[in-house]
Design an enzyme around this catalytic site. Structure first.
Site: not given
Length: 224
Positions: A95, A155, A210, A93, A75
């Site tokens: 799943h 995905h 914040y 990333h 990826e």
């Protein structure tokens, strides 16, 4: 320890956390961090618990190898696209189950909670494309416009931030919001109430100031 070595340790710890928190299974998902014009990234097909200092993988912003012998994650095009297109310093990333489920149902995660504002607004779903392709990277960038995270259809998720902590926190918040929406949406005969654009804008303004002023960019931590 060198700057790259310390960054690699933090990257591996974050990758292992995605497994411990149930956001990935096995070697799925990937993590990267940018140090100058060098990108450290998890290698493909190696369980995170086995990663050590000798497994460091580094590339430049065009994907050319700078350090290491292992192949980077498949990826990599998504990670590099984010670094070239934004000021991101870290990308996560996953799943994640609930987020991936939502990606198969709607084109955008409905704004069911005010933490939607922490990702820049309602989270879009990038249209499906084969993993590891430039097409997927392009679809992702379109979904990320004005956002710090998006869903990838059928995905998973991808988020970015100024630090690994910020990117990871956004990933966790996104998965939690997806679980919340799925839970509320599953009640027969009832429709979840959603926040308006004006309400999200107000929250976004409040979130800007914040925190404890540490510059960590941990959008979403411990609010409300």
């Amino acid at each position: 320890m060198s700057g790259l070595g310390q960054a690699w340790e933090e990257l591996v710890a974050t990758a292992r956390r995605t497994v411990a928190d149930g956001l990935v299974v096995g070697t799925s998902g990937n993590v990267s961090v940018r140090v100058g014009d060098t990108v450290l990234v998890t290698p493909t097909g190696v369980p995170y618990e086995r990663l050590g200092p000798q497994d460091l993988v580094a590339v430049d912003l065009d994907g050319a190898r700078r350090a290491g012998t292992l192949a980077p994650t498949s990826e990599l095009p998504m990670h590099l696209a984010i670094y070239r297109d934004t000021g991101a310093r870290a990308v996560v990333h996953t799943h994640a189950v609930h987020a991936t489920a939502v990606s198969t149902l709607v084109p955008e995660l409905p704004p069911v909670h005010y933490m939607t504002a922490a990702l820049g607004g309602p989270v879009r779903v990038a249209p499906y494309a084969t993993y590891g392709t430039e097409e997927l990277a392009e679809n992702m960038l379109a979904a990320l416009r004005g956002r710090t995270g998006c869903l990838l259809q059928n995905h998973g998720t991808i988020t970015y931030g100024d630090t690994l902590a910020a990117a990871y926190d956004r990933t966790a918040q996104l998965e939690w919001m997806c679980r919340l929406w799925l839970t509320a949406h599953s009640v027969p005969g009832r429709t979840p109430s959603l926040l308006t654009d004006a309400q999200l804008h107000e929250v976004g303004e409040r979130l800007r100031g914040y925190g404890q002023g540490d510059g960590g960019g941990r959008a979403g931590s411990g609010r409300g």
